[in-house]
Design a protein around this motif. Structure first.
Motif, PDB file in Angstrom:
ATOM      1  N   GLY A   1      11.676 -78.100  44.168  1.00 38.89           N
ATOM      2  CA  GLY A   1      10.421 -78.883  44.769  1.00 38.89           C
ATOM      3  C   GLY A   1      10.584 -80.051  45.522  1.00 38.89           C
ATOM      4  N   GLN A   2      11.678 -80.688  45.169  1.00 37.47           N
ATOM      5  CA  GLN A   2      11.855 -82.268  45.744  1.00 37.47           C
ATOM      6  C   GLN A   2      12.125 -82.075  47.139  1.00 37.47           C
ATOM      7  N   ASP A   3      11.990 -83.292  47.896  1.00 34.94           N
ATOM      8  CA  ASP A   3      12.029 -83.649  49.047  1.00 34.94           C
ATOM      9  C   ASP A   3      13.602 -83.853  49.900  1.00 34.94           C
ATOM     10  N   THR A   4      14.618 -83.675  48.724  1.00 32.01           N
ATOM     11  CA  THR A   4      15.878 -83.816  49.055  1.00 32.01           C
ATOM     12  C   THR A   4      16.790 -82.816  48.569  1.00 32.01           C
ATOM     13  N   VAL A   5      18.014 -82.401  49.255  1.00 30.15           N
ATOM     14  CA  VAL A   5      18.874 -81.640  48.734  1.00 30.15           C
ATOM     15  C   VAL A   5      20.192 -82.165  48.638  1.00 30.15           C
ATOM     16  N   GLY A   6      20.821 -81.645  47.708  1.00 30.55           N
ATOM     17  CA  GLY A   6      22.221 -82.101  47.323  1.00 30.55           C
ATOM     18  C   GLY A   6      23.188 -81.136  48.318  1.00 30.55           C
ATOM     19  N   LEU A   7      24.121 -81.761  48.637  1.00 29.84           N
ATOM     20  CA  LEU A   7      25.222 -81.006  49.686  1.00 29.84           C
ATOM     21  C   LEU A   7      26.469 -81.587  49.445  1.00 29.84           C
ATOM     22  N   ARG A   8      27.421 -80.429  49.225  1.00 28.51           N
ATOM     23  CA  ARG A   8      29.030 -80.604  48.928  1.00 28.51           C
ATOM     24  C   ARG A   8      29.698 -79.530  49.730  1.00 28.51           C
ATOM     25  N   CYS A   9      31.143 -80.074  50.233  1.00 24.43           N
ATOM     26  CA  CYS A   9      31.983 -79.308  50.699  1.00 24.43           C
ATOM     27  C   CYS A   9      32.962 -79.230  49.641  1.00 24.43           C
ATOM     28  N   PRO A  10      33.375 -78.032  48.902  1.00 25.59           N
ATOM     29  CA  PRO A  10      34.331 -78.199  47.855  1.00 25.59           C
ATOM     30  C   PRO A  10      35.819 -77.811  48.341  1.00 25.59           C
ATOM     31  N   ALA A  11      36.763 -78.330  47.606  1.00 25.08           N
ATOM     32  CA  ALA A  11      38.175 -78.266  48.121  1.00 25.08           C
ATOM     33  C   ALA A  11      38.830 -76.948  47.617  1.00 25.08           C
ATOM     34  N   HIS A  12      38.263 -76.014  47.075  1.00 18.40           N
ATOM     35  CA  HIS A  12      38.873 -75.049  46.532  1.00 18.40           C
ATOM     36  C   HIS A  12      39.348 -73.869  47.485  1.00 18.40           C
ATOM     37  N   PRO A  13      40.491 -73.591  47.844  1.00 17.64           N
ATOM     38  CA  PRO A  13      40.753 -72.623  48.858  1.00 17.64           C
ATOM     39  C   PRO A  13      39.916 -71.317  49.081  1.00 17.64           C
ATOM     40  N   ILE A  14      39.534 -70.651  47.877  1.00 14.33           N
ATOM     41  CA  ILE A  14      38.581 -69.587  47.582  1.00 14.33           C
ATOM     42  C   ILE A  14      37.205 -69.865  48.124  1.00 14.33           C
ATOM     43  N   ALA A  15      36.715 -71.027  47.620  1.00 16.99           N
ATOM     44  CA  ALA A  15      35.590 -71.563  47.934  1.00 16.99           C
ATOM     45  C   ALA A  15      35.242 -71.715  49.437  1.00 16.99           C
ATOM     46  N   LEU A  16      36.382 -72.275  49.907  1.00 19.94           N
ATOM     47  CA  LEU A  16      36.295 -72.570  51.534  1.00 19.94           C
ATOM     48  C   LEU A  16      36.367 -71.421  52.250  1.00 19.94           C
ATOM     49  N   GLN A  17      37.119 -70.522  51.925  1.00 22.61           N
ATOM     50  CA  GLN A  17      37.498 -69.352  52.554  1.00 22.61           C
ATOM     51  C   GLN A  17      36.126 -68.370  52.541  1.00 22.61           C
ATOM     52  N   LEU A  18      35.662 -68.479  51.590  1.00 23.65           N
ATOM     53  CA  LEU A  18      34.174 -67.851  51.301  1.00 23.65           C
ATOM     54  C   LEU A  18      33.155 -68.098  52.281  1.00 23.65           C
ATOM     55  N   LEU A  19      32.903 -69.567  52.130  1.00 22.93           N
ATOM     56  CA  LEU A  19      31.939 -70.420  52.822  1.00 22.93           C
ATOM     57  C   LEU A  19      32.118 -69.951  54.290  1.00 22.93           C
ATOM     58  N   ARG A  20      33.536 -70.008  54.717  1.00 21.23           N
ATOM     59  CA  ARG A  20      33.608 -70.071  56.205  1.00 21.23           C
ATOM     60  C   ARG A  20      32.996 -68.617  56.814  1.00 21.23           C
ATOM     61  N   GLU A  21      33.776 -67.609  55.815  1.00 23.44           N
ATOM     62  CA  GLU A  21      33.136 -66.291  56.392  1.00 23.44           C
ATOM     63  C   GLU A  21      31.865 -66.053  56.099  1.00 23.44           C
ATOM     64  N   PHE A  22      31.212 -66.570  55.040  1.00 25.05           N
ATOM     65  CA  PHE A  22      29.499 -66.333  54.695  1.00 25.05           C
ATOM     66  C   PHE A  22      28.917 -66.850  56.034  1.00 25.05           C
ATOM     67  N   ALA A  23      29.386 -68.101  56.481  1.00 27.66           N
ATOM     68  CA  ALA A  23      28.746 -68.758  57.507  1.00 27.66           C
ATOM     69  C   ALA A  23      27.420 -69.194  57.065  1.00 27.66           C
ATOM     70  N   GLY A  24      26.967 -69.707  55.971  1.00 29.21           N
ATOM     71  CA  GLY A  24      25.847 -70.080  55.382  1.00 29.21           C
ATOM     72  C   GLY A  24      25.979 -70.992  54.276  1.00 29.21           C
TER      73      GLY A  24
END
Ligand code: TXA
Ligand code: MG
Length: 326
Positions: free
Chosen positions: A107-130
């Motif tokens: 419910g806050q007006d802010t959001v926490g954002l991070r781009c993780p360095a693990h190859p599996i996380a990155l691959q999944l994020l790229r494919e998920f496209a969200g």
């Protein structure tokens, strides 16, 4: 070579697109991930963790290109920090876009954002496209997981898909820097230090003020084992261990570089990176020894040890059985 087999990737993507929660490796700790744009999916994370609804989640993104999708204001400092430390263990708090579900931000007006360095996380994020909302994959207040087995131990059949990315390299959670206010502020210390951040954007404040967004990792009691735990300098630790044993108590110790006397427990190399890397797994193992007390050698003070000291202090405050435990 891609880090995930095509079958495993397809299975994980199908689960996320179907609004399910999966276990996801990152370089810091394992997360419980769900589609950050799907409020119903995100609610499942809160239910699994037993986390209060007003504690916001971090949204993981594939690269800084996605920043404007989630943050309505991206200050120069955010671009610079992303350039310097992403992918990596740094989370930035920014003013959120209206499209970010309230359940993600508590419910806050802010959001926490991070781009993780693990190859599996990155691959999944790229494919998920969200974006993937993902808190650490532990029950609220308990020890964060650094292996896939930790996640399975914690949630069992409740989280059928846990992607196995091996041991987390960093081992403790990301540094959180709040860029939503007048001055940048470190809300949670991590292995990216204040000095490293200041090299990139100049002076930053440390610790929240009354106007700062809430961060549950900053509660006094957190990251805690169920066994009562004390942190002591080496000499005091050895004396305490002897005394407890004389009382017939079973003692488990965590020490640096060497186990001394006839203590049972775990040794970690006396270097901050190594302690961060091994800390949570060590606390889990020590907790499982069912000792009467856990004695942890107090690490040195000093900047390089700040994040490790922070986690150990909170673990000691929160240690002990659950209030509702039988
Ligand atoms: O390394 C990490 O950050 C791991 C991995 C999985 O990425 N995640 C993690 O998430 O530690 P979690 O939920 O256990 O801790 C996130 C912290 C919490 O203290 C939360 O309150 C804070 O980030 N946080 C998230 N969004 C926030 C916001 N908008 N304002 C203030 N704090 C926020
Ligand atoms: Mg956590």
């Amino acid at each position: 070579m891609s880090p995930l087999s095509s079958t495993r990737l397809a299975e994980a993507l199908a689960a996320l697109r179907g609004g399910e929660v999966i276990g996801l490796p990152t370089e810091t700790v394992y997360g419980l991930a769900a589609d950050a744009a799907n409020a119903e999916a995100v609610k499942k994370i809160f239910a699994l963790k037993g986390r209060p609804a007003d504690h916001p989640l971090i949204v993981h993104i594939a690269s800084s290109d996605a920043l404007p999708q989630w943050a309505r204001v991206v200050p120069e400092a955010a671009w610079k920090l992303a350039q310097a430390f992403w992918p990596g263990p740094l989370t930035m708090i920014l003013r959120k876009q209206a499209s970010v579900p309230d359940v993600v931000t508590g419910g806050q007006d802010t959001v926490g954002l991070r781009c993780p360095a693990h190859p599996i996380a990155l691959q999944l994020l790229r494919e998920f496209a969200g974006g993937l909302a993902a808190p650490s994959a532990n029950r609220f207040g308990r020890i964060s997981p650094t292996t896939a087995a930790h996640v399975r131990d914690e949630f069992g059949a409740g989280v059928p898909i846990v992607l196995d990315g091996g041991d987390c390299e960093v081992g403790i959670e990301s540094t959180i820097v709040d860029l939503s206010g007048d001055v940048p502020r470190i809300l949670r210390p991590g292995m990216i230090s204040q000095e490293q951040i200041e090299t990139v954007i100049g002076a930053v404040a440390v610790g929240g003020d009354h106007a700062s967004p809430r961060a549950s990792g900053t509660l006094d009691a957190h990251y805690a084992p169920r066994t009562p735990m004390l942190m002591l300098a080496r000499t005091a630790l050895l004396a305490e261990a002897q005394q407890q044993r004389a009382l017939g108590k079973r003692v488990a110790v965590l020490m640096f570089d060497a186990l001394v006397d006839d203590n049972e427990g775990i040794v970690l190399p006396g270097h901050p990176d190594a302690v961060a890397h091994g800390l949570y797994a060590a606390l889990r193992t020590l907790d499982a020894m069912a000792a009467n007390i856990l004695l942890v050698e107090r690490p040195p003070e000093g900047i390089a040890w700040l994040a490790v000291n922070d986690r150990l202090r909170r673990a000691a405050v929160g240690a002990g059985p659950d209030d509702d435990a039988p």
